[in-house]
Design a protein around this motif. Sequence first.
Motif, mmCIF file in Angstrom:
data_model
loop_
_atom_site.group_PDB
_atom_site.id
_atom_site.type_symbol
_atom_site.label_atom_id
_atom_site.label_comp_id
_atom_site.label_asym_id
_atom_site.label_seq_id
_atom_site.Cartn_x
_atom_site.Cartn_y
_atom_site.Cartn_z
ATOM 1 N N PHE A 89 0.838 -1.204 0.000
ATOM 2 C CA PHE A 89 0.000 0.000 0.000
ATOM 3 C C PHE A 89 0.869 1.248 0.000
ATOM 4 C CE2 PHE A 89 -1.686 3.540 2.495
ATOM 5 C CZ PHE A 89 -2.740 3.919 1.670
ATOM 6 N N ARG A 90 0.481 2.229 -0.818
ATOM 7 C CA ARG A 90 1.113 3.543 -0.850
ATOM 8 C C ARG A 90 0.027 4.593 -1.016
ATOM 9 N NH1 ARG A 90 5.746 2.533 1.287
ATOM 10 N NH2 ARG A 90 7.101 1.190 0.102
ATOM 11 N N ASP A 91 0.149 5.701 -0.261
ATOM 12 C CA ASP A 91 -0.802 6.796 -0.411
ATOM 13 C C ASP A 91 -0.325 7.734 -1.520
ATOM 14 O OD1 ASP A 91 1.208 8.426 0.668
ATOM 15 O OD2 ASP A 91 0.209 8.678 2.591
ATOM 16 N N SER A 92 -0.993 8.865 -1.699
ATOM 17 C CA SER A 92 -0.651 9.778 -2.790
ATOM 18 C C SER A 92 0.732 10.419 -2.632
ATOM 19 C CB SER A 92 -1.722 10.861 -2.932
ATOM 20 O OG SER A 92 -1.817 11.627 -1.742
ATOM 21 N N TYR A 93 1.314 10.352 -1.428
ATOM 22 C CA TYR A 93 2.674 10.841 -1.216
ATOM 23 C C TYR A 93 3.698 9.721 -1.313
ATOM 24 C CZ TYR A 93 1.302 15.524 0.250
ATOM 25 O OH TYR A 93 0.828 16.809 0.280
ATOM 26 N N GLY A 94 3.227 8.496 -1.521
ATOM 27 C CA GLY A 94 4.135 7.358 -1.607
ATOM 28 C C GLY A 94 4.432 6.732 -0.254
ATOM 29 N N ASP A 95 3.731 7.169 0.793
ATOM 30 C CA ASP A 95 3.958 6.622 2.130
ATOM 31 C C ASP A 95 3.202 5.315 2.314
ATOM 32 O OD1 ASP A 95 5.644 8.620 3.222
ATOM 33 O OD2 ASP A 95 3.920 9.930 3.446
ATOM 34 N N SER A 96 3.807 4.421 3.083
ATOM 35 C CA SER A 96 3.193 3.131 3.391
ATOM 36 C C SER A 96 2.454 3.212 4.728
ATOM 37 C CB SER A 96 4.278 2.057 3.476
ATOM 38 O OG SER A 96 5.109 2.304 4.607
ATOM 39 N N CYS A 97 1.929 2.101 5.162
ATOM 40 C CA CYS A 97 1.226 2.047 6.450
ATOM 41 C C CYS A 97 2.152 2.424 7.607
ATOM 42 C CB CYS A 97 0.633 0.660 6.668
ATOM 43 S SG CYS A 97 -0.696 0.265 5.502
ATOM 44 N N GLN A 98 3.442 2.192 7.445
ATOM 45 C CA GLN A 98 4.403 2.526 8.504
ATOM 46 C C GLN A 98 4.367 4.026 8.824
ATOM 47 O OE1 GLN A 98 8.472 1.634 7.589
ATOM 48 N NE2 GLN A 98 9.167 2.076 9.645
ATOM 49 N N TYR A 99 4.164 4.865 7.820
ATOM 50 C CA TYR A 99 4.073 6.311 8.060
ATOM 51 C C TYR A 99 2.958 6.613 9.055
ATOM 52 C CZ TYR A 99 2.645 11.130 7.450
ATOM 53 O OH TYR A 99 2.265 12.419 7.701
ATOM 54 N N TYR A 100 1.816 5.980 8.873
ATOM 55 C CA TYR A 100 0.660 6.245 9.734
ATOM 56 C C TYR A 100 0.903 5.717 11.147
ATOM 57 C CZ TYR A 100 -1.461 7.774 5.472
ATOM 58 O OH TYR A 100 -1.715 8.473 4.321
ATOM 59 N N GLU A 101 1.608 4.596 11.264
ATOM 60 C CA GLU A 101 1.945 4.055 12.583
ATOM 61 C C GLU A 101 2.866 5.008 13.338
ATOM 62 O OE1 GLU A 101 3.375 0.015 12.404
ATOM 63 O OE2 GLU A 101 1.811 -0.542 10.980
ATOM 64 N N MET A 102 3.728 5.699 12.613
ATOM 65 C CA MET A 102 4.696 6.595 13.252
ATOM 66 C C MET A 102 4.148 8.000 13.469
ATOM 67 S SD MET A 102 8.122 5.253 11.204
ATOM 68 C CE MET A 102 8.714 6.882 11.043
ATOM 69 N N ASN A 103 3.107 8.406 12.714
ATOM 70 C CA ASN A 103 2.688 9.803 12.727
ATOM 71 C C ASN A 103 1.227 10.061 13.073
ATOM 72 O OD1 ASN A 103 5.193 11.222 11.696
ATOM 73 N ND2 ASN A 103 4.914 9.642 10.155
ATOM 74 N N ASP A 104 0.465 9.032 13.387
ATOM 75 C CA ASP A 104 -0.950 9.225 13.705
ATOM 76 C C ASP A 104 -1.300 8.349 14.903
ATOM 77 O OD1 ASP A 104 -3.585 10.135 13.494
ATOM 78 O OD2 ASP A 104 -3.714 9.729 11.352
ATOM 79 N N LEU A 105 -2.466 8.541 15.441
ATOM 80 C CA LEU A 105 -2.953 7.741 16.563
ATOM 81 C C LEU A 105 -3.599 6.469 16.040
ATOM 82 C CD1 LEU A 105 -4.644 10.670 18.506
ATOM 83 C CD2 LEU A 105 -2.467 9.576 19.044
ATOM 84 N N PRO A 106 -3.734 5.432 16.878
ATOM 85 C CA PRO A 106 -4.452 4.236 16.433
ATOM 86 C C PRO A 106 -5.834 4.624 15.904
ATOM 87 C CG PRO A 106 -3.380 3.804 18.522
ATOM 88 C CD PRO A 106 -3.227 5.281 18.250
ATOM 89 N N GLY A 107 -6.187 4.027 14.788
ATOM 90 C CA GLY A 107 -7.439 4.388 14.134
ATOM 91 C C GLY A 107 -7.243 5.485 13.097
ATOM 92 N N CYS A 108 -6.062 6.116 13.090
ATOM 93 C CA CYS A 108 -5.691 7.173 12.140
ATOM 94 C C CYS A 108 -6.737 8.282 12.035
ATOM 95 C CB CYS A 108 -5.410 6.568 10.759
ATOM 96 S SG CYS A 108 -4.119 5.310 10.796
ATOM 97 N N PRO A 109 -7.119 8.877 13.174
ATOM 98 C CA PRO A 109 -8.149 9.917 13.125
ATOM 99 C C PRO A 109 -7.707 11.191 12.408
ATOM 100 C CG PRO A 109 -7.176 9.833 15.305
ATOM 101 C CD PRO A 109 -6.623 8.667 14.532
ATOM 102 N N LYS A 110 -6.396 11.472 12.371
ATOM 103 C CA LYS A 110 -5.932 12.720 11.762
ATOM 104 C C LYS A 110 -5.787 12.617 10.242
ATOM 105 C CE LYS A 110 -2.267 13.063 14.361
ATOM 106 N NZ LYS A 110 -1.006 13.549 14.888
ATOM 107 N N GLU A 111 -5.194 11.518 9.757
ATOM 108 C CA GLU A 111 -4.848 11.455 8.338
ATOM 109 C C GLU A 111 -5.347 10.202 7.621
ATOM 110 O OE1 GLU A 111 -0.599 11.922 8.174
ATOM 111 O OE2 GLU A 111 -0.726 14.064 8.539
ATOM 112 N N GLY A 112 -6.057 9.330 8.301
ATOM 113 C CA GLY A 112 -6.454 8.054 7.716
ATOM 114 C C GLY A 112 -7.320 8.132 6.483
ATOM 115 N N ASP A 113 -8.098 9.206 6.339
ATOM 116 C CA ASP A 113 -8.979 9.351 5.184
ATOM 117 C C ASP A 113 -8.426 10.325 4.144
ATOM 118 O OD1 ASP A 113 -10.989 7.552 6.053
ATOM 119 O OD2 ASP A 113 -11.747 9.080 7.423
ATOM 120 N N LEU A 114 -7.223 10.821 4.366
ATOM 121 C CA LEU A 114 -6.605 11.779 3.449
ATOM 122 C C LEU A 114 -5.636 11.064 2.511
ATOM 123 C CD1 LEU A 114 -5.787 14.569 6.069
ATOM 124 C CD2 LEU A 114 -7.838 14.345 4.650
#
Length: 121
Positions: free
Chosen positions: A48-73
């Motif tokens: 998986f890669r988002d529009s910036y090329g980040d993988s799920c690891q980015y979200y684990e390091m930069n968001d809260l569980p459930g990805c409330p800040k960036e999970g839908d972006l």
Amino acid sequence: MSTVRVSIVKTALVVVALAATGRSDMVPSSFPTAPTAPSVCEGSTPGFRDSYGDSCQYYEMNDLPGCPKEGDLYAAGMGTAREHCCYCWMGAPTSSPTSSPTVSTSPTLAPATSAPTVSTS
């Protein structure tokens, strides 16, 4: 901006600065990659890669569980992190909460405890 994105920008600025001063001999032929930390969960979509090329690891390091800040972006061809990263599923409610608590009209009694004793010795 992810840590990897910041590192790439900083590295690019150093390369440009070295080249501008005629020090291109100090520019590395290859750049180190960011270390891969183990995932805190299992079941994410492989690759998986988002529009910036980040993988799920980015979200684990930069968001809260459930990805409330960036999970839908940052949706890309594969969709969003909330759709593909197990970390973004964590903490999500599994059922809807009740509308109001219920109060019992016949309370249960707790067993009586013995009174504490005092030692005189």
